[in-house]
Design an enzyme around this catalytic site. Structure first.
Site, PDB file in Angstrom:
ATOM      1  N   ARG A   1      10.188  -2.306  17.282  1.00  0.00           N
ATOM      2  CA  ARG A   1      11.117  -1.832  18.325  1.00  0.00           C
ATOM      3  C   ARG A   1      12.044  -0.731  17.828  1.00  0.00           C
ATOM      4  O   ARG A   1      13.210  -0.664  18.241  1.00  0.00           O
ATOM      5  CB  ARG A   1      11.943  -2.979  18.911  1.00  0.00           C
ATOM      6  CG  ARG A   1      11.156  -3.954  19.756  1.00  0.00           C
ATOM      7  CD  ARG A   1      11.080  -3.503  21.214  1.00  0.00           C
ATOM      8  NE  ARG A   1      10.130  -4.315  21.950  1.00  0.00           N
ATOM      9  CZ  ARG A   1      10.461  -5.294  22.795  1.00  0.00           C
ATOM     10  NH1 ARG A   1      11.721  -5.547  23.043  1.00  0.00           N
ATOM     11  NH2 ARG A   1       9.537  -5.989  23.411  1.00  0.00           N
TER      12      ARG A   1
ATOM     13  N   TYR B   1       1.958 -14.862  28.867  1.00  0.00           N
ATOM     14  CA  TYR B   1       2.594 -14.102  29.953  1.00  0.00           C
ATOM     15  C   TYR B   1       1.744 -14.139  31.222  1.00  0.00           C
ATOM     16  O   TYR B   1       2.264 -14.234  32.335  1.00  0.00           O
ATOM     17  CB  TYR B   1       2.843 -12.647  29.525  1.00  0.00           C
ATOM     18  CG  TYR B   1       3.962 -12.515  28.516  1.00  0.00           C
ATOM     19  CD1 TYR B   1       5.289 -12.489  28.924  1.00  0.00           C
ATOM     20  CD2 TYR B   1       3.692 -12.446  27.153  1.00  0.00           C
ATOM     21  CE1 TYR B   1       6.325 -12.382  28.003  1.00  0.00           C
ATOM     22  CE2 TYR B   1       4.717 -12.336  26.223  1.00  0.00           C
ATOM     23  CZ  TYR B   1       6.031 -12.305  26.652  1.00  0.00           C
ATOM     24  OH  TYR B   1       7.048 -12.206  25.739  1.00  0.00           O
TER      25      TYR B   1
ATOM     26  N   ASP C   1       3.467  -1.184  25.854  1.00  0.00           N
ATOM     27  CA  ASP C   1       3.824  -2.603  25.863  1.00  0.00           C
ATOM     28  C   ASP C   1       2.561  -3.455  25.797  1.00  0.00           C
ATOM     29  O   ASP C   1       1.502  -3.019  26.258  1.00  0.00           O
ATOM     30  CB  ASP C   1       4.628  -2.963  27.117  1.00  0.00           C
ATOM     31  CG  ASP C   1       5.380  -4.273  26.911  1.00  0.00           C
ATOM     32  OD1 ASP C   1       6.461  -4.247  26.314  1.00  0.00           O
ATOM     33  OD2 ASP C   1       4.848  -5.330  27.297  1.00  0.00           O
TER      34      ASP C   1
ATOM     35  N   ARG D   1      15.112   6.811  29.625  1.00  0.00           N
ATOM     36  CA  ARG D   1      14.774   5.616  30.397  1.00  0.00           C
ATOM     37  C   ARG D   1      15.414   5.699  31.790  1.00  0.00           C
ATOM     38  O   ARG D   1      14.798   5.346  32.793  1.00  0.00           O
ATOM     39  CB  ARG D   1      15.280   4.403  29.607  1.00  0.00           C
ATOM     40  CG  ARG D   1      15.263   3.070  30.306  1.00  0.00           C
ATOM     41  CD  ARG D   1      13.882   2.485  30.356  1.00  0.00           C
ATOM     42  NE  ARG D   1      13.954   1.126  30.882  1.00  0.00           N
ATOM     43  CZ  ARG D   1      14.211   0.823  32.132  1.00  0.00           C
ATOM     44  NH1 ARG D   1      14.436   1.773  33.021  1.00  0.00           N
ATOM     45  NH2 ARG D   1      14.256  -0.428  32.529  1.00  0.00           N
TER      46      ARG D   1
END
Ligand code: CP3
Length: 337
Positions: free
Chosen positions: A25, A149, A75, A38
């Site tokens: 990260r 997930y 991701d 962003r």
């Protein structure tokens, strides 16, 4: 000229005086320049799927710090998204996935490659901007972590449904895992063909598996991924990150056949250094958040423990978003100084 970056040589088994370093990260919300882009992108996924922006975000930490590698900005949930499960990132909540319809998942090479084409374009752009001695690392989630997930459809739940499926309906889970293996393989090969020079497989939720289920749901699916990748791309180092794994590191390493073992914050360095494999890790992100002498002392003790063999410095998990960029500079200076 074709140069093998120093970090890739460490991954291939070279012992080095000053360790190479990158941080999980390293691109993200602790950087003001990330937050600005962003905000312009509007959504996290828009940022991931717009090559111009994703390439810029990938490169941002390398402009500030003396890092040996960039990690592709994307991701792990791009893979379920590419298979056809809807995906959204909600402010304050993290990822939210749509209903899982196993009979309708797409895993063909065409389907995955056309969906993830912007990610491959990002890889190309980043590779073109890096120095020859800086490597670009691609990645995917491990099948078990991605399945967590897909099944629970939320991030912060502890994944009760996935864990229940593992014990009560293993055949159903196996089908999902098999789809993820197939799709991830297309996704990783696309990244490598576009210019990724090493691959990290994130098994962020390996800690939820006990010794026996670890073999079936973490070790074996990763072993299949590694074997297929080694067939098509034998020279690309593969880093395995079974975060918080309980059970034998040696068994996991021997069976998955990864080239590098990434250690979480809680991993036992004394046991790990007995393994015949390049290690990566494992500074606590909390210490990076704190900064100062405690951080520097622990970084030095990691290097003392691990750098007499092939080793790459990293955190034991991702940079925490409240971290000061000044602490990252202080850390990298301490490692390289
Ligand atoms: O710099 C890098 O490390 C490269 C990019 C990267 C991201 N996610 C960007 C990201 C990588 C390698 C990941 C991997 C990832 N994604 C993992 C495995 C590593 C780990 O943390 O255990 C997992 C489990 C995910 C799934 C995911 N993505 C969650 C649970 C969340 C929400 C949590 C949060 O921090 O908000 C994300 C979002 C995400 N992925 C962000 C970033 C920079 C924050 C999104 C934003 O900007 O709003």
């Amino acid at each position: 000229m074709n140069v093998t970056p120093k970090i890739i040589r460490a991954y291939q088994g070279e012992t080095q005086n000053t360790p190479c370093a990158w941080l999980m990260r390293q691109a993200g919300r602790y950087l003001p320049e990330y937050r600005a882009l962003r905000a312009e992108a509007g959504s996290f996924l828009q940022l991931c799927y717009t090559p111009e922006w994703a390439a810029e975000v990938t490169l941002q930490p390398l402009r500030r710090f003396d890092l040996d590698a960039a990690i592709l900005f994307s991701d792990i949930l791009v893979v379920p998204h590419a298979m056809g499960q809807s995906l959204d990132f909600k402010a304050g909540e993290g990822p939210v996935l749509g209903p899982l319809d196993v009979t309708n998942l797409s895993t063909s090479r065409d389907a995955i490659e056309s969906f993830t084409a912007p990610v491959f374009e990002t890889v190309k752009r980043v590779r073109a901007e890096l120095n020859p001695d800086q490597a670009l690392i691609g990645f995917c989630g491990a099948p078990w972590t991605v399945a967590c997930y897909m099944i629970d459809r939320r991030g912060k739940t502890g994944f009760p449904k996935a864990r229940q499926m593992a014990s009560d309906a293993p055949d159903d889970l196996q089908v999902i895992i098999d789809h993820i293996v197939t799709a991830s393989l297309h996704y990783l090969r696309g990244q490598i063909d576009a210019g990724a020079q090493a691959i990290q497989i994130f098994d962020s939720w390996a800690a939820y598996l006990d010794q026996e289920s670890l073999m079936r749901w973490s070790t074996q699916p990763i072993a299949r991924l590694v074997k297929s990748l080694k067939n098509s791309h034998p020279h690309i180092p593969i880093i395995g990150f079974p975060r918080g794994m309980t059970g034998s590191m040696k068994e996991w390493v021997d069976h998955t056949n990864v080239d590098v073992l990434a250690l979480g914050t809680d991993a036992d360095r004394k046991t790990a250094r007995e393994l015949d494999i390049c290690l990566q890790g494992n500074l606590s992100p909390e210490l990076l958040l704190q900064g100062g002498q405690a951080m520097v002392d622990e970084a030095r003790s990691i290097i003392t423990d691990l750098n007499h063999k092939p080793f790459v410095f990293n955190l034991g998990h991702g940079v925490i978003k409240e971290t000061s960029p000044a602490h990252v500079a202080e850390l990298i200076n301490a490692i390289k100084g």
